[in-house]
Design an enzyme around this catalytic site. Structure first.
Site, short mmCIF file in Angstrom:
data_model
loop_
_atom_site.label_atom_id
_atom_site.label_comp_id
_atom_site.label_asym_id
_atom_site.label_seq_id
_atom_site.Cartn_x
_atom_site.Cartn_y
_atom_site.Cartn_z
N SER A 173 1.76 -2.00 -1.02
CA SER A 173 1.25 -2.89 0.02
C SER A 173 0.78 -2.08 1.23
CB SER A 173 2.31 -3.93 0.38
OG SER A 173 1.75 -5.02 1.07
N HIS A 200 -1.98 -7.14 -3.59
CA HIS A 200 -1.57 -8.52 -3.91
C HIS A 200 -2.79 -9.39 -4.24
CE1 HIS A 200 2.13 -6.96 -2.36
NE2 HIS A 200 1.71 -6.96 -1.10
#
Length: 244
Positions: free
Chosen positions: A133, A169
Site C-alpha cells: 500500500s 488495492h
C-alpha cells in the site's frame, strides 16, 4: 547477501491472519526475502512510518518473522530514529519491508530524517526493498492515496526510484481504479502499474520483470495513456508457494 541488482517488490499484500500468533508472514514478504539470496536466517527490517510506528503491530511483525525463520529488526522514526545511523542499519539488511498507512506522511518524515536517501543507497547496494500500500506507492513517481482524507487524491512527489505511477488495492477499493485511469489519461501520472489485493510486482533495476500473487484469481494491471484515453492491460501473476 545483496541481490545481484537493485530489486524492489511493490504489493497490495504480504501479511495474513496468524495460526500460532496474531500475524503470519505471507508469501509476498517471503518472496521479497528470497530474492535477496540470503541463506541461513535472513535479516528483514520492518518500517512502519506510514502508520505512525505502531509498536503493537511491529511487535507482531517481529513475532511472525521469528516463527518464519527471519531475523526481524524495526526502524522507528517516532519520537526519534531508533538506530544511530539509518543508512548503516538498512545496508546491513537482506530486505526491507515498508508497511501501509499514509504515504504523504511517510514521505515527509523520511525526507526530514534522510531516510529517502538511505533507502536509495540500500536499494542500489542490493538490499531488496518491498512494501504494501503506502509502502508500495512510495517507491514510484506517485499514485492514488487517501492520505488527506477519505476522498482519494493523487500524490505526485513520491521517491521516484521507479518511473511509473502505482495503484494499490485495485480490486477492493472502488475509487482506486477510476481515479488511476483518469490521472493517466490526463497525464498527471505516467504509465501506472496496479495491483489487486494479494499481488506484487517485482522490479530489477527499473524494469518490471514479473507479477506474483499470494491470492488466487487476483491480477496486476498496466495503465498506459493513448490518443483516445487509457489502455488497460491485465497481467496474470505467477502463484507463489503457499498462495490461497
Amino acid at each position: 547477501m545483496p541481490a545481484e541488482e537493485p530489486t524492489l517488490v511493490a504489493t497490495s499484500g504480504g501479511w495474513r491472519q496468524g495460526q500460532r500468533g496474531w500475524l503470519d508472514v505471507a508469501p509476498l514478504v517471503q518472496h521479497a526475502v528470497e530474492l535477496s539470496g540470503a541463506a541461513g536466517r535472513p535479516r528483514l527490517c520492518y518500517v512502519g512510518t506510514a502508520a505512525g510506528d505502531q509498536r503493537w503491530f511491529a511487535a507482531e511483525v517481529v513475532d511472525a518473522g521469528r516463527r518464519a525463520g527471519l531475523d526481524v529488526s524495526v526502524l522507528n522514526l517516532f519520537p526519534m530514529p531508533s538506530v544511530p545511523d539509518v543508512a548503516e542499519h538498512l545496508l546491513a539488511q537482506d530486505a526491507v519491508w515498508v508497511g501501509g498507512g499514509s504515504v504523504v506522511n511517510l514521505l515527509a518524515v523520511w525526507r526530514a530524517h534522510g531516510v529517502d536517501a538511505a533507502m536509495r543507497r540500500a536499494w542500489q547496494a542490493g538490499v531488496v526493498l518491498g512494501g504494501v500500500s503506502a509502502g508500495s506507492i512510495c517507491w514510484f513517481a506517485g499514485g492514488t492515496t487517501d492520505s488527506w482524507g477519505p476522498d482519494l487524491r493523487p500524490v505526485t512527489d513520491a521517491l521516484g526510484f521507479l518511473p511509473y505511477g502505482n495503484g494499490v488495492h485495485h480490486d477492493s477499493e472502488p475509487g482506486r481504479r477510476p481515479l488511476a485511469r483518469s490521472l493517466v489519461a490526463a497525464g498527471v501520472l505516467p504509465e501506472t502499474h496496479c495491483t489487486d489485493d494479494g499481488v506484487g510486482l517485482v522490479y530489477r533495476g527499473t524494469a518490471l520483470v514479473e507479477a506474483v500473487a499470494e491470492v488466487r484469481g487476483a491480477g496486476a494491471w498496466l495503465l498506459r495513456r493513448t490518443g483516445t484515453g487509457v489502455a488497460e492491460e491485465r497481467l496474470a501473476p505467477r502463484l507463489l508457494p503457499g498462495a490461497r
